[in-house]
Motif scaffolding. Structure first.
Motif, PDB file in Angstrom:
ATOM      1  N   ASP A  86       6.597  -2.107  30.529  1.00 56.75           N
ATOM      2  CA  ASP A  86       5.752  -2.865  29.601  1.00 56.75           C
ATOM      3  C   ASP A  86       5.768  -4.353  29.928  1.00 56.75           C
ATOM      4  O   ASP A  86       4.748  -5.038  29.792  1.00 56.75           O
ATOM      5  N   VAL A  87       6.907  -4.878  30.396  1.00 51.74           N
ATOM      6  CA  VAL A  87       6.985  -6.307  30.725  1.00 51.74           C
ATOM      7  C   VAL A  87       6.104  -6.637  31.930  1.00 51.74           C
ATOM      8  O   VAL A  87       5.598  -7.762  32.049  1.00 51.74           O
ATOM      9  N   ASP A  88       5.918  -5.680  32.838  1.00 53.11           N
ATOM     10  CA  ASP A  88       5.037  -5.907  33.985  1.00 53.11           C
ATOM     11  C   ASP A  88       3.596  -6.065  33.539  1.00 53.11           C
ATOM     12  O   ASP A  88       2.847  -6.883  34.102  1.00 53.11           O
ATOM     13  N   LEU A  89       3.208  -5.306  32.525  1.00 54.25           N
ATOM     14  CA  LEU A  89       1.840  -5.405  32.008  1.00 54.25           C
ATOM     15  C   LEU A  89       1.655  -6.665  31.179  1.00 54.25           C
ATOM     16  O   LEU A  89       0.554  -7.215  31.113  1.00 54.25           O
TER      17      LEU A  89
ATOM     18  N   GLU B  12       4.466   9.015  43.633  1.00 52.52           N
ATOM     19  CA  GLU B  12       5.316   8.974  42.441  1.00 52.52           C
ATOM     20  C   GLU B  12       4.886   7.823  41.540  1.00 52.52           C
ATOM     21  O   GLU B  12       4.778   6.688  41.997  1.00 52.52           O
ATOM     22  N   LEU B  13       4.659   8.135  40.267  1.00 60.68           N
ATOM     23  CA  LEU B  13       4.230   7.121  39.307  1.00 60.68           C
ATOM     24  C   LEU B  13       5.100   7.178  38.060  1.00 60.68           C
ATOM     25  O   LEU B  13       5.256   8.239  37.458  1.00 60.68           O
ATOM     26  N   GLN B  14       5.646   6.021  37.689  1.00 62.97           N
ATOM     27  CA  GLN B  14       6.358   5.883  36.419  1.00 62.97           C
ATOM     28  C   GLN B  14       5.630   4.817  35.596  1.00 62.97           C
ATOM     29  O   GLN B  14       5.463   3.681  36.050  1.00 62.97           O
ATOM     30  N   TRP B  15       5.248   5.182  34.374  1.00 64.87           N
ATOM     31  CA  TRP B  15       4.483   4.287  33.506  1.00 64.87           C
ATOM     32  C   TRP B  15       5.172   4.246  32.145  1.00 64.87           C
ATOM     33  O   TRP B  15       5.056   5.161  31.349  1.00 64.87           O
ATOM     34  N   TRP B  16       5.908   3.153  31.887  1.00 64.49           N
ATOM     35  CA  TRP B  16       6.703   3.055  30.657  1.00 64.49           C
ATOM     36  C   TRP B  16       6.033   2.100  29.669  1.00 64.49           C
ATOM     37  O   TRP B  16       6.540   1.028  29.359  1.00 64.49           O
ATOM     38  N   ASP B  17       4.889   2.496  29.185  1.00 61.10           N
ATOM     39  CA  ASP B  17       4.148   1.718  28.201  1.00 61.10           C
ATOM     40  C   ASP B  17       3.115   2.652  27.576  1.00 61.10           C
ATOM     41  O   ASP B  17       2.587   3.537  28.257  1.00 61.10           O
ATOM     42  N   GLU B  18       2.818   2.463  26.295  1.00 60.34           N
ATOM     43  CA  GLU B  18       1.862   3.361  25.649  1.00 60.34           C
ATOM     44  C   GLU B  18       0.655   2.636  25.052  1.00 60.34           C
ATOM     45  O   GLU B  18      -0.112   3.219  24.295  1.00 60.34           O
ATOM     46  N   ARG B  19       0.465   1.375  25.424  1.00 57.61           N
ATOM     47  CA  ARG B  19      -0.699   0.644  24.912  1.00 57.61           C
ATOM     48  C   ARG B  19      -1.980   1.189  25.549  1.00 57.61           C
ATOM     49  O   ARG B  19      -2.125   1.216  26.770  1.00 57.61           O
ATOM     50  N   GLU B  20      -2.894   1.604  24.713  1.00 54.17           N
ATOM     51  CA  GLU B  20      -4.108   2.259  25.197  1.00 54.17           C
ATOM     52  C   GLU B  20      -5.068   1.299  25.880  1.00 54.17           C
ATOM     53  O   GLU B  20      -5.950   1.730  26.630  1.00 54.17           O
ATOM     54  N   SER B  21      -4.895  -0.012  25.659  1.00 51.91           N
ATOM     55  CA  SER B  21      -5.764  -0.993  26.320  1.00 51.91           C
ATOM     56  C   SER B  21      -5.553  -0.995  27.834  1.00 51.91           C
ATOM     57  O   SER B  21      -6.433  -1.448  28.584  1.00 51.91           O
ATOM     58  N   PHE B  22      -4.405  -0.495  28.287  1.00 56.27           N
ATOM     59  CA  PHE B  22      -4.112  -0.440  29.726  1.00 56.27           C
ATOM     60  C   PHE B  22      -4.401   0.935  30.329  1.00 56.27           C
ATOM     61  O   PHE B  22      -4.142   1.153  31.506  1.00 56.27           O
TER      62      PHE B  22
ATOM     63  N   LEU C 109      -4.170   2.828  34.156  1.00 59.25           N
ATOM     64  CA  LEU C 109      -3.369   4.028  34.403  1.00 59.25           C
ATOM     65  C   LEU C 109      -4.235   5.128  35.035  1.00 59.25           C
ATOM     66  O   LEU C 109      -3.799   5.804  35.977  1.00 59.25           O
ATOM     67  N   ARG C 110      -5.445   5.311  34.539  1.00 62.99           N
ATOM     68  CA  ARG C 110      -6.333   6.336  35.099  1.00 62.99           C
ATOM     69  C   ARG C 110      -6.644   6.056  36.562  1.00 62.99           C
ATOM     70  O   ARG C 110      -6.759   6.977  37.378  1.00 62.99           O
ATOM     71  N   ALA C 111      -6.771   4.770  36.908  1.00 65.75           N
ATOM     72  CA  ALA C 111      -7.066   4.409  38.292  1.00 65.75           C
ATOM     73  C   ALA C 111      -5.919   4.770  39.229  1.00 65.75           C
ATOM     74  O   ALA C 111      -6.126   4.940  40.437  1.00 65.75           O
ATOM     75  N   LEU C 112      -4.715   4.907  38.687  1.00 62.72           N
ATOM     76  CA  LEU C 112      -3.543   5.250  39.501  1.00 62.72           C
ATOM     77  C   LEU C 112      -3.346   6.754  39.637  1.00 62.72           C
ATOM     78  O   LEU C 112      -2.568   7.210  40.473  1.00 62.72           O
TER      79      LEU C 112
END
Length: 491
Positions: A103-106, A129-139, A143-146
Motif C-alpha cells: 500500500d505504501v508503494d501506491l 509472480e504478483l503480490q498485491w497488498w492493498d484493497e483500494r478499488e481506485s487502483f 492491478l488488472r493491467a498486471l
C-alpha cells in the motif's frame, strides 16, 4: 575473460548469489555496476537486477529528469511519455518476473503515474509472480493491467500485514471472478476474501494446473473441482458457510488424493452454546458443529501421505480450552492415520484431556514429525507430565520445533523411557506456554540431558506466578549449554 564465464546460465547464477534472496541494496548496486562493466555482463546482470522488483519507483527512476516530478511525499509526471521514453520503460519491464506492491508503494505515485502505466500496451509482459497488498478499488485498473496470461502465482491481501482478507465488494468480486480468464495457467493463489464463495468458485473452477491455494470460504462446486486436480499439493480454506444445497456430507465424500498440505480454518461466525452447568469432558455442546465427526471426515478426505496439517478454530463465544468444552482423544485419533506427517498444528486442542500414554501413542504414529504444536498456551491444568515430552523425543527423531504444555516436575532419569531415549541435538528452543513447574534446577538438568543444545524455553507471558521459575530454568540451561561446549573443546 575466462572461458567459464561465457555461458549466460553461469553468469545468471553468479549474479543471483550476489543479489541474495531478498535483494539487499548493496547486492543490487553491485549488479548494476557489473551491468556497466562489459557487454557480456550487461544483459544477464540487468535480468537479475529486475527479476524481482518492489513497487513502481524503480521504473520511474529510469525516465529522464524532465519527465519526472518529485515531492517529499510522492512521484508524478510533468507530461505524457513519448515513444522513446516508452521504449526505456519497456526495456526493463520485460525483464520483471516477480513484482510486489504494498500500500505504501501506491501512496507514493500520483494519478498521472497510474494513468500512464495503465495506458501502456503491455505493462509487464513476462510477469510470473504478483503480490498485491492493498484493497483500494481506485487502483484496480492498474492491478488488472498486471494480470497477464504468464502469471503463475498471485497473492492478494490488505495492507502491510500479509494475508489480511479483502473486505467484500462488487468490484472485488468482479475482479476475482475474472482471474480464471486473465491468468489461465495459475498455479498458486493466496487470497482470503470475505463472504463470496461464488466469486471464488468462478475462477477456481477454471484452473487445471493449480497446486497451492489459500483462500476463504469454498463452496461444494469448488471443492469438487479441487479434489479432482492431480496438481493440488497445498490447500488452506474455511469450511463453514455452507448453505442447504452445500452440505458437509457432500464435502465428506470428496477425496483430495494429491494434496500434501492442508490448513482448515473455522471462522468467527461459529457459535458455541454454553451449558448452564459444567459438563463431563466427554460432552461437547457445539450445536451443529461436531468436532469428532469433522475430524473423521477430514481423515477420509485426504490421502494418508499428507505431510502438513494445521486446524484452527476461531470461535466467537468461548474457547475449546474451557474444562467443560475439552475434547478427548477421540477427536484427534482419526489423524493417527497420517503416518508421514512432518508438521502438525492443533493449537486449539486442550491438553487437559491428553495424558502421557496417549501422547506416546500419537508420537509412535508420527515418526517423521518435525514441527509439533499441540494444545493452547493458556491451558491451566495440562494432564501431560515431563514423561510425555520424553515419549515425544524418543519416538520423533526428526523434531525441530515443539510447542505444548505439560506439568514440569522432577523425574527419575535412570528409569525408562528416559534412560533409553536418544538426546535430540537439533532443538535449541521450545515453547511451553502455561506449564506449571516445580524444582527448576532439576527440570533444567532433565531438559539439558534430553535436549543438550536447548537454551531457551518460552512461556505464557501473562503467567507471572511461575514465569520467574522458568526464567531460572533458562539461566541454568544457558550455563549447562556453555559448560557442555567447554567440555567438548577440552575433549
Amino acid at each position: 575473460m575466462h572461458i567459464c564465464l561465457l555461458p549466460t546460465e553461469t553468469l545468471l547464477d553468479i549474479f543471483a548469489n550476489i543479489r541474495g534472496q531478498r535483494g539487499s541494496s548493496r547486492g543490487r548496486a553491485t549488479i548494476a555496476a557489473l551491468a556497466r562493466t562489459c557487454r557480456k555482463f550487461k544483459e544477464p546482470a540487468l535480468d537479475t537486477l529486475w527479476e524481482h522488483t518492489i513497487g513502481f519507483e524503480p521504473f520511474i527512476s529510469c525516465l529522464p529528469d524532465d519527465v519526472v516530478k518529485r515531492t517529499t511525499k510522492w512521484v508524478s509526471l510533468k507530461r505524457h511519455l513519448f515513444s522513446g521514453e516508452w521504449k526505456i520503460f519497456a526495456q526493463y519491464a520485460h525483464r520483471v518476473r516477480s513484482l510486489i506492491i504494498y500500500d505504501v508503494d501506491l501512496d507514493m505515485i500520483s494519478d498521472r503515474v497510474v494513468q500512464a502505466l495503465v495506458s501502456m500496451p503491455s505493462l509487464l509482459p513476462k510477469l510470473r509472480e504478483l503480490q498485491w497488498w492493498d484493497e483500494r478499488e481506485s487502483f484496480f485498473p492498474l492491478l488488472r493491467a498486471l494480470l497477464v496470461p504468464t502469471v503463475r502465482s498471485m497473492k492478494f491481501g490488505s495492507g502491510l500485514y500479509s494475508y489480511e482478507p479483502w473486505t467484500s465488494s462488487f468490484a472485488k468480486s468482479t475482479l476475482l471472478a475474472s482471474l480464471g480468464a486473465r491468468c489461465p495457467s495459475a498455479q498458486e493463489l493466496v487470497c482470503a476474501y470475505a463472504d463470496d464463495s461464488h466469486a471464488i468458485c468462478e475462477f477456481v473452477c477454471d484452473w487445471k494446473e493449480l497446486s497451492h491455494l489459500r483462500t476463504g470460504i469454498l463452496n461444494t462446486q469448488s471443492l469438487r473441482h479441487l479434489a479432482l486436480l492431480p496438481s493440488l499439493k497445498s490447500l488452506h480454506f474455511r469450511i463453514h458457510g455452507f448453505d442447504d444445497t452445500q452440505s458437509s456430507t457432500t464435502v465428506t465424500m470428496l477425496r483430495f488424493l494429491s494434496c500434501r498440505s492442508v490448513v482448515l480454518s473455522l471462522g468467527d461466525d461459529i457459535e458455541i452454546e454454553y451449558p448452564q452447568d459444567p459438563l463431563d469432558d466427554s460432552e461437547l455442546p457445539l450445536g451443529s458443529l461436531d468436532i469428532p465427526d469433522l475430524m473423521v471426515s477430514f481423515s477420509e478426505c485426504f490421502s494418508p501421505t499428507l505431510e502438513y496439517i494445521s486446524i484452527d478454530f476461531s470461535l466467537s463465544y468461548g474457547s475449546l480450552n474451557e474444562p467443560y468444552l475439552a475434547l478427548g482423544f477421540h477427536a484427534v485419533a482419526p489423524l493417527l492415520l497420517f503416518s508421514r506427517l512432518t508438521t502438525l498444528k492443533l493449537a486449539w486442542f486442550c491438553t487437559s484431556t491428553i495424558d502421557d500414554a496417549t501422547l506416546k501413542k500419537m508420537a509412535q504414529s508420527w515418526p517423521q514429525i518435525k514441527e509439533f504444536r499441540f494444545g493452547s498456551i493458556t491451558t491451566n491444568s495440562p494432564s501431560l507430565t515431563f514423561m510425555g515430552l520424553v515419549h515425544l523425543i524418543q519416538h520423533c527423531r526428526h523434531l525441530r520445533d515443539i510447542s505444548m504444555c505439560f506439568r514440569a516436575c522432577s523425574i527419575d532419569t535412570s528409569c525408562e523411557p528416559f534412560s533409553k531415549t536418544i538426546p535430540n541435538k537439533k532443538i535449541t528452543s521450545i515453547s511451553l506456554g502455561h506449564s506449571p513447574i516445580t524444582d527448576p534446577i532439576a527440570v533444567a538438568c532433565q531438559l539439558h540431558e534430553l535436549l543438550p543444545h536447548l537454551t531457551t524455553v518460552g512461556t505464557y507471558r501473562k503467567s507471572e506466578d511461575f514465569n520467574c521459575d522458568w526464567k531460572r530454568v533458562n539461566k541454568y540451561l544457558a550455563a549447562l549449554a556453555e559448560d557442555a561446549k567447554t567440555r567438548e573443546k577440552l575433549g
